[in-house]
Design an enzyme around this catalytic site. Structure first.
Site, PDB file in Angstrom:
ATOM      1  N   HIS A 384       0.826  -1.206   0.000  1.00  0.00           N
ATOM      2  CA  HIS A 384       0.000   0.000   0.000  1.00  0.00           C
ATOM      3  C   HIS A 384       0.865   1.263   0.000  1.00  0.00           C
ATOM      4  CE1 HIS A 384      -3.685   2.314   1.200  1.00  0.00           C
ATOM      5  NE2 HIS A 384      -2.765   3.120   1.707  1.00  0.00           N
ATOM      6  N   GLU A 385       1.789   1.347   0.952  1.00  0.00           N
ATOM      7  CA  GLU A 385       2.611   2.557   1.066  1.00  0.00           C
ATOM      8  C   GLU A 385       3.528   2.735  -0.139  1.00  0.00           C
ATOM      9  OE1 GLU A 385       1.791   4.722   3.096  1.00  0.00           O
ATOM     10  OE2 GLU A 385       0.513   3.477   4.355  1.00  0.00           O
ATOM     11  N   HIS A 388       1.782   4.674  -2.811  1.00  0.00           N
ATOM     12  CA  HIS A 388       1.899   6.122  -2.612  1.00  0.00           C
ATOM     13  C   HIS A 388       3.275   6.617  -3.056  1.00  0.00           C
ATOM     14  CE1 HIS A 388      -1.882   6.628  -0.592  1.00  0.00           C
ATOM     15  NE2 HIS A 388      -1.561   5.843   0.436  1.00  0.00           N
ATOM     16  N   HIS A 391       3.408   6.703  -6.874  1.00  0.00           N
ATOM     17  CA  HIS A 391       2.575   7.774  -7.428  1.00  0.00           C
ATOM     18  C   HIS A 391       3.326   9.115  -7.301  1.00  0.00           C
ATOM     19  CE1 HIS A 391      -1.835   9.424  -7.810  1.00  0.00           C
ATOM     20  NE2 HIS A 391      -1.044   9.828  -8.772  1.00  0.00           N
TER      21      HIS A 391
END
Length: 596
Positions: A384-385, A388, A391
């Site tokens: 998940h991290e 980020h 992105h």
């Protein structure tokens, strides 16, 4: 583990500043940059050169502030007991607040121009073209921006508006007294927020029920005070919306991110039309747990035996890299840099903040904080991290600073794409029925709490604000009745809507940031839809997704997601997420041998 070995699992902040002295030099330069901007007050738009010089100085200031803030925060978050780090963090936070107040005049002054004048200035100074999208958004918002004097007043009122959340937090943390409860073991445990997951995931149903009642009845005993605090927060939102000439507080919240109101309505309507899938899952839960009836306190306990499988960080890293290989070598090569160049602070430590996050820094690479302990949830948190991180990396590498910061509406998409790809990868590789059931159960609980529960909250917020906009008071009976009706709608007739649930609204802090939570639901829907396209269509879908990542904030969020093949104004992405939920229920049902 030796000190040298430990160091590789901590982040290296030298990519931001090589030393604290270098950080101090940035702070010394900030007042000079602010002075250069304030000296232009009243003259920003009188020429193309003045406009360009001011905007470039604002950009330089913003980059400096963001770098200084990031360095201070990252230093503090890994050692919150360190007085030097704490002092740096408090100083830069104070400086940032002061700068925002000093520069509140800029937007109203920019809006003295119209589109034609800006176009003339761009012809005179072609470098202004990089600010085209900023001004397009600014001109769209023109009717909502007030005079410089009023904007300064609204900035101060905004601080007052945020105080309702602070009062709520203070009440919950410092003034509420939560009871001790017991379960079958008769060991006492405080029914407070800190013990929420520990108690609600317990196999001891007596403890779960007693905790649930102890927690919510505590909020219920203060429902009049909390209703008044919430009423004040909602009234503040409506006052600001009216002052800025929005149709409603919801219109204000969505328009500020250029999200059509139809996107919000589409989410609620689509989920409402598919609550039967949620109710099917609750029925499966009830049967798997051997219950005669299912209550809220039965929604978090694992429906299958916890296998307690542990992963080393190196194993987690390899799993994530394998799962994300479908995104291409260019993607995984950057991830390998993140591991090798210490972009990640991995393990829990004394004085380190809890949780996990990622932060993008223009002119540097992103960073991520974890508290990795080795369970499966931690493996998903890593994926998940890193979503980020990627992105921010792609955005910062491909966009000028002014267009590099993506909207909160798109912020959770990349992270959840990674989680979805990891889930699909693990599901395809696991042969053990027990492990597969454990993975499916975890996935379903995540989807239930994100897609359905956050839409439920969004539905509640919409109705609450509409009541106040019609001059209806927010009293506990009205709030409780509305909340219970939503439970009956979403969770169905076979779910026991206990009286205590009429107080649950009182414990949700997100309600003090109005119309925010719906983005969790739209984000997970967009991510599941994108992951599905990548795995089904291959290179064309992947190219569109990479284009989305590289685009940062260079277009409106709805348009950016369309690059990745997702139209959030249509029901399709939400239906894709609901289909994923439904299929996972069917798979888990088949493994457990339970019909639903």
């Amino acid at each position: 583990m030796s000190e040298l070995s430990k160091e590789k699992y901590t982040w290296d902040l030298s990519a931001i500043y090589r030393s604290g002295e270098e950080w101090e030099e940035t702070l010394k330069n900030i007042p000079q940059l602010v002075s250069q901007i304030t000296e232009m007050k009243g003259n920003i738009t009188i020429s193309a050169q003045n406009l360009l010089n001011t905007l470039n100085t604002v950009e330089k200031l913003s980059i400096s502030l963001a770098r200084a803030y990031s360095f201070a925060r990252l230093s503090f978050d890994t050692n919150m007991g360190d007085s030097i780090s704490k002092n740096r963090y408090e100083r830069i936070d104070s400086i940032a607040t002061q700068v925002n107040e000093q520069l509140a005049f800029i937007e109203p002054e920019l809006l003295k121009m119209d589109e034609n004048k800006f176009q003339i200035y761009k012809n005179e100074e072609p470098e202004l073209n990089k600010y085209s999208f900023k001004f397009e958004k600014l001109f769209r918002m023109k009717k909502h921006i007030l005079s410089p004097e009023m904007e300064e007043l609204m900035t101060k009122l905004d601080s007052l508006g945020r105080s309702f959340k602070k009062v709520f937090d203070d009440l919950v943390v410092n003034d509420l007294t939560f009871p001790d409860v017991t379960g079958e073991s008769e060991k006492k445990i405080e029914a407070n927020e800190a013990n929420y997951l520990k108690c609600l995931t317990s196999q001891d149903r007596v403890l779960r029920e007693n905790y649930f009642k102890g927690l919510l009845n505590t909020y219920g005993s203060h429902q009049n005070s909390i209703a008044s605090i919430y009423y004040g927060s909602v009234k503040h939102d409506i006052f600001e919306a009216n002052t800025r000439k929005y149709n409603s507080s919801r219109d204000m919240a969505l328009t500020s991110n250029f999200i059509p109101v139809e996107v919000y309505d589409n989410l609620i309507n689509t989920v409402r039309n598919n609550v039967d899938k949620l109710q099917q899952y609750l029925n499966l839960r009830k049967k798997a747990l051997g219950l005669d009836e299912i209550h809220f306190y039965d929604l978090f306990v694992p429906v299958v035996k916890d296998l307690s499988k542990s992963y080393s960080f190196e194993e987690a890293k390899d799993l994530v890299l394998d799962a994300l290989a479908v995104l291409g070598n260019d993607y995984t090569d950057i991830l390998k840099r993140a591991f090798d160049e210490r972009w990640i602070d991995v393990y829990p430590a004394k004085g380190k903040r809890s949780g996990a996050y990622a932060i993008g820094i223009y002119g540097s690479h992103p960073y991520s904080l974890l508290n990795f302990t080795g369970n499966l949830e931690d493996v998903f948190t890593l994926a998940h991290e890193l979503g980020h991180v990627m992105h921010s990396y792609y955005s910062n590498e491909n966009q000028p600073y002014i267009n590099s910061q993506y909207s909160i509406f798109t912020a959770e998409v990349a992270s959840t794409v990674n989680e979805t790809l990891l889930f699909n990868h693990l599901l395809s590789k696991i042969n053990s029925p027990e492990e597969k059931a454990n993975l499916l159960s975890m996935h379903l609980d995540s989807l239930r709490s994100t897609l359905y529960r956050q839409t439920f909250f969004a539905d509640f917020e919409k109705q609450v604000h509409e009541l106040v906009e019609k001059d209806q008071p927010l009293i506990p009976d009205i709030l409780g009745s509305l909340y219970k009706k939503l439970y009956e709608l979403y969770y169905g007739k076979d779910f026991v809507t206990d009286e205590e649930l009429s107080y649950e609204w009182a414990r949700i802090p997100h309600f003090y940031t109005a119309f925010y939570v719906y983005q969790y639901s739209t984000g997970i829907s967009a991510a599941i839809s994108i992951a599905k396209r990548i795995q089904n269509e291959g290179e064309p879908a992947l190219a569109g997704y990479k284009d989305f990542l590289k685009s940062g904030g260079s277009d409106y969020p709805i348009n950016l997601l369309k690059k990745a093949g997702v139209d959030m104004s249509s029901p399709q992405p939400i239906l894709d997420a609901i289909k994923d939920f439904e299929q996972s229920v069917q798979q888990l049902s088949s493994i457990l041998g339970i019909s639903v």
